[in-house]
Design a protein around this motif. Structure first.
Motif, PDB file in Angstrom:
ATOM      1  N   ARG A   1       1.015  -0.971   0.140  1.00 54.19           N
ATOM      2  CA  ARG A   1      -0.053   0.011   0.015  1.00 54.19           C
ATOM      3  C   ARG A   1       0.953   1.051   0.048  1.00 54.19           C
ATOM      4  O   ARG A   1       0.437   2.258  -0.602  1.00 54.19           O
ATOM      5  N   VAL A   2       1.730   1.248   0.691  1.00 57.95           N
ATOM      6  CA  VAL A   2       2.773   2.433   0.594  1.00 57.95           C
ATOM      7  C   VAL A   2       3.617   2.722  -0.659  1.00 57.95           C
ATOM      8  O   VAL A   2       3.520   3.629  -1.047  1.00 57.95           O
ATOM      9  N   ARG A   3       4.009   1.562  -1.183  1.00 50.17           N
ATOM     10  CA  ARG A   3       4.512   1.743  -2.498  1.00 50.17           C
ATOM     11  C   ARG A   3       3.498   2.286  -3.686  1.00 50.17           C
ATOM     12  O   ARG A   3       3.779   2.928  -4.469  1.00 50.17           O
ATOM     13  N   ARG A   4       2.423   1.745  -3.572  1.00 51.02           N
ATOM     14  CA  ARG A   4       1.223   2.043  -4.353  1.00 51.02           C
ATOM     15  C   ARG A   4       0.916   3.756  -4.270  1.00 51.02           C
ATOM     16  O   ARG A   4       0.847   4.384  -5.072  1.00 51.02           O
ATOM     17  N   SER A   5       0.966   4.050  -2.947  1.00 48.14           N
ATOM     18  CA  SER A   5       0.596   5.590  -2.625  1.00 48.14           C
ATOM     19  C   SER A   5       1.728   6.388  -3.091  1.00 48.14           C
ATOM     20  O   SER A   5       1.499   7.458  -3.723  1.00 48.14           O
ATOM     21  N   ARG A   6       3.085   5.877  -2.982  1.00 46.35           N
ATOM     22  CA  ARG A   6       4.280   6.539  -3.261  1.00 46.35           C
ATOM     23  C   ARG A   6       4.157   6.877  -4.928  1.00 46.35           C
ATOM     24  O   ARG A   6       4.586   7.940  -5.442  1.00 46.35           O
ATOM     25  N   ALA A   7       4.119   5.680  -5.339  1.00 39.03           N
ATOM     26  CA  ALA A   7       4.202   5.728  -6.875  1.00 39.03           C
ATOM     27  C   ALA A   7       2.989   6.643  -7.507  1.00 39.03           C
ATOM     28  O   ALA A   7       3.032   7.555  -8.303  1.00 39.03           O
ATOM     29  N   ALA A   8       1.722   6.560  -6.871  1.00 38.35           N
ATOM     30  CA  ALA A   8       0.580   7.350  -7.312  1.00 38.35           C
ATOM     31  C   ALA A   8       0.986   8.884  -6.947  1.00 38.35           C
ATOM     32  O   ALA A   8       0.760   9.654  -7.784  1.00 38.35           O
ATOM     33  N   LEU A   9       1.556   9.201  -5.838  1.00 39.77           N
ATOM     34  CA  LEU A   9       1.963  10.520  -5.797  1.00 39.77           C
ATOM     35  C   LEU A   9       3.096  10.975  -6.851  1.00 39.77           C
ATOM     36  O   LEU A   9       3.061  12.168  -7.164  1.00 39.77           O
ATOM     37  N   MET A  10       3.962  10.253  -6.932  1.00 39.58           N
ATOM     38  CA  MET A  10       5.069  10.629  -7.995  1.00 39.58           C
ATOM     39  C   MET A  10       4.464  10.680  -9.292  1.00 39.58           C
ATOM     40  O   MET A  10       4.724  11.879 -10.149  1.00 39.58           O
ATOM     41  N   ARG A  11       3.489   9.935  -9.692  1.00 42.51           N
ATOM     42  CA  ARG A  11       2.828  10.120 -10.929  1.00 42.51           C
ATOM     43  C   ARG A  11       2.150  11.368 -10.956  1.00 42.51           C
ATOM     44  O   ARG A  11       2.041  12.054 -12.277  1.00 42.51           O
ATOM     45  N   ALA A  12       1.337  11.737  -9.926  1.00 44.71           N
ATOM     46  CA  ALA A  12       0.490  12.755  -9.906  1.00 44.71           C
ATOM     47  C   ALA A  12       1.589  14.097 -10.075  1.00 44.71           C
ATOM     48  O   ALA A  12       1.044  15.024 -10.713  1.00 44.71           O
ATOM     49  N   ALA A  13       2.617  14.113  -9.276  1.00 39.56           N
ATOM     50  CA  ALA A  13       3.513  15.013  -9.520  1.00 39.56           C
ATOM     51  C   ALA A  13       4.111  15.425 -10.591  1.00 39.56           C
ATOM     52  O   ALA A  13       3.894  16.620 -11.297  1.00 39.56           O
TER      53      ALA A  13
ATOM     54  N   SER B   1      -4.493  11.363   0.865  1.00 39.67           N
ATOM     55  CA  SER B   1      -4.699  12.673   1.876  1.00 39.67           C
ATOM     56  C   SER B   1      -3.379  13.358   1.728  1.00 39.67           C
ATOM     57  O   SER B   1      -2.340  12.658   1.397  1.00 39.67           O
ATOM     58  N   ARG B   2      -3.622  14.370   2.128  1.00 45.97           N
ATOM     59  CA  ARG B   2      -2.137  15.418   2.273  1.00 45.97           C
ATOM     60  C   ARG B   2      -1.429  14.726   3.383  1.00 45.97           C
ATOM     61  O   ARG B   2       0.078  14.855   3.071  1.00 45.97           O
ATOM     62  N   GLN B   3      -1.821  14.244   4.361  1.00 47.13           N
ATOM     63  CA  GLN B   3      -1.386  13.564   5.320  1.00 47.13           C
ATOM     64  C   GLN B   3      -0.385  12.266   4.793  1.00 47.13           C
ATOM     65  O   GLN B   3       0.798  12.305   5.351  1.00 47.13           O
ATOM     66  N   VAL B   4      -0.768  11.768   3.665  1.00 44.25           N
ATOM     67  CA  VAL B   4      -0.169  10.663   3.255  1.00 44.25           C
ATOM     68  C   VAL B   4       1.054  11.181   2.635  1.00 44.25           C
ATOM     69  O   VAL B   4       2.123  10.834   2.559  1.00 44.25           O
ATOM     70  N   LEU B   5       0.898  12.281   1.829  1.00 42.11           N
ATOM     71  CA  LEU B   5       2.006  12.741   1.169  1.00 42.11           C
ATOM     72  C   LEU B   5       2.949  13.250   2.053  1.00 42.11           C
ATOM     73  O   LEU B   5       4.138  12.984   1.920  1.00 42.11           O
ATOM     74  N   TYR B   6       2.721  13.923   3.425  1.00 43.13           N
ATOM     75  CA  TYR B   6       3.635  14.436   4.066  1.00 43.13           C
ATOM     76  C   TYR B   6       4.497  13.228   4.745  1.00 43.13           C
ATOM     77  O   TYR B   6       5.699  13.255   4.950  1.00 43.13           O
ATOM     78  N   LEU B   7       3.642  12.068   5.278  1.00 46.95           N
ATOM     79  CA  LEU B   7       4.156  11.049   5.530  1.00 46.95           C
ATOM     80  C   LEU B   7       5.195  10.470   4.810  1.00 46.95           C
ATOM     81  O   LEU B   7       6.154   9.850   5.208  1.00 46.95           O
ATOM     82  N   GLN B   8       4.942  10.298   3.426  1.00 43.67           N
ATOM     83  CA  GLN B   8       5.758   9.594   2.496  1.00 43.67           C
ATOM     84  C   GLN B   8       6.993  10.244   2.118  1.00 43.67           C
ATOM     85  O   GLN B   8       8.210   9.715   2.063  1.00 43.67           O
ATOM     86  N   PHE B   9       6.807  11.761   1.850  1.00 42.15           N
ATOM     87  CA  PHE B   9       7.966  12.404   1.661  1.00 42.15           C
ATOM     88  C   PHE B   9       8.276  13.739   2.506  1.00 42.15           C
ATOM     89  O   PHE B   9       9.362  14.308   1.922  1.00 42.15           O
ATOM     90  N   GLY B  10       7.507  13.962   3.388  1.00 47.27           N
ATOM     91  CA  GLY B  10       7.954  15.111   4.134  1.00 47.27           C
ATOM     92  C   GLY B  10       7.413  16.429   3.592  1.00 47.27           C
ATOM     93  O   GLY B  10       7.074  17.346   4.486  1.00 47.27           O
TER      94      GLY B  10
END
Length: 191
Positions: free
Chosen positions: A15-27, A51-60
């Motif tokens: 799930r973490v890998r999926r959310s990281r990948a989704a955030l990087m693609r979206a960016a 969520s924004r929280q997930v973004l901050y948790l994953q990347f700071g």
């Protein structure tokens, strides 16, 4: 001169890998579409369906996300194919030019943003080892090899950056490759 860029170790949780990948693609998609790195965190999170929280948790923060997204893009679409097809030369140079032309809007936004220095430094650390292999065929001695690899990487980065940011639309990877290949003989050692 050895520069190393180490990314955050890949997450083991799917799930973490999926959310990281989704955030990087979206960016990448949003920065490219808007041609600006000043995309709000809330827009990136919404486009990634997290969520924004997930973004901050994953990347700071957003800048770290953008940098990691750029490096992931280069690793996946450029470095992996180049390492499978070693040898350099025209084919590798054309692959590099084609990659940066295909993602021009994203890279131009990044190279003209406050993240430009960090991006250049990180990309340098990815390309120095590749150029070191070439430099070791041309020069002898550790310092000479390291210096030539850094010189090639920095010079090529300056040319690529200028081409991506200021080049005429559409970018022509073949023409740019020809330009870079004309420089190649000048790097060879002469008797």
């Amino acid at each position: 001169m050895t520069v190393e860029w180490t990314a955050v170790e890949p997450a083991k949780d799917r799930r973490v890998r999926r959310s990281r990948a989704a955030l990087m693609r979206a960016a990448i998609d949003l920065v490219g579409a808007r041609e600006s790195a000043n995309v709000p965190v809330s827009d990136i999170a919404a486009a990634a369906d997290v969520s924004r929280q997930v973004l901050y948790l994953q990347f700071g923060d957003r800048d770290t996300l953008l940098l990691e997204a750029a490096l992931d893009l280069v690793r996946r679409e450029l470095l992996e194919p180049l390492t499978r097809r070693p040898g350099g030369g025209r084919a590798s140079t054309l692959a590099l030019a084609t990659h940066f032309a295909a993602h021009r809007r994203f890279y131009r936004a990044m190279l003209t943003s406050s993240s430009a220095f960090a991006l250049n430094k990180a990309l340098t650390s990815l390309f120095v080892p590749i150029n070191r292999r070439y430099a070791s065929r041309v020069r002898t001695g550790e310092q000479a090899v390291d210096d030539l690899a850094a010189f090639i990487t920095g010079g090529a980065a300056a040319l690529v950056n200028t081409w991506v940011v200021e080049g005429a639309d559409p970018l022509d990877p073949e023409e740019f490759t020809d330009r870079l290949m004309r420089i190649h003989p000048a790097l060879e050692e002469r008797p």
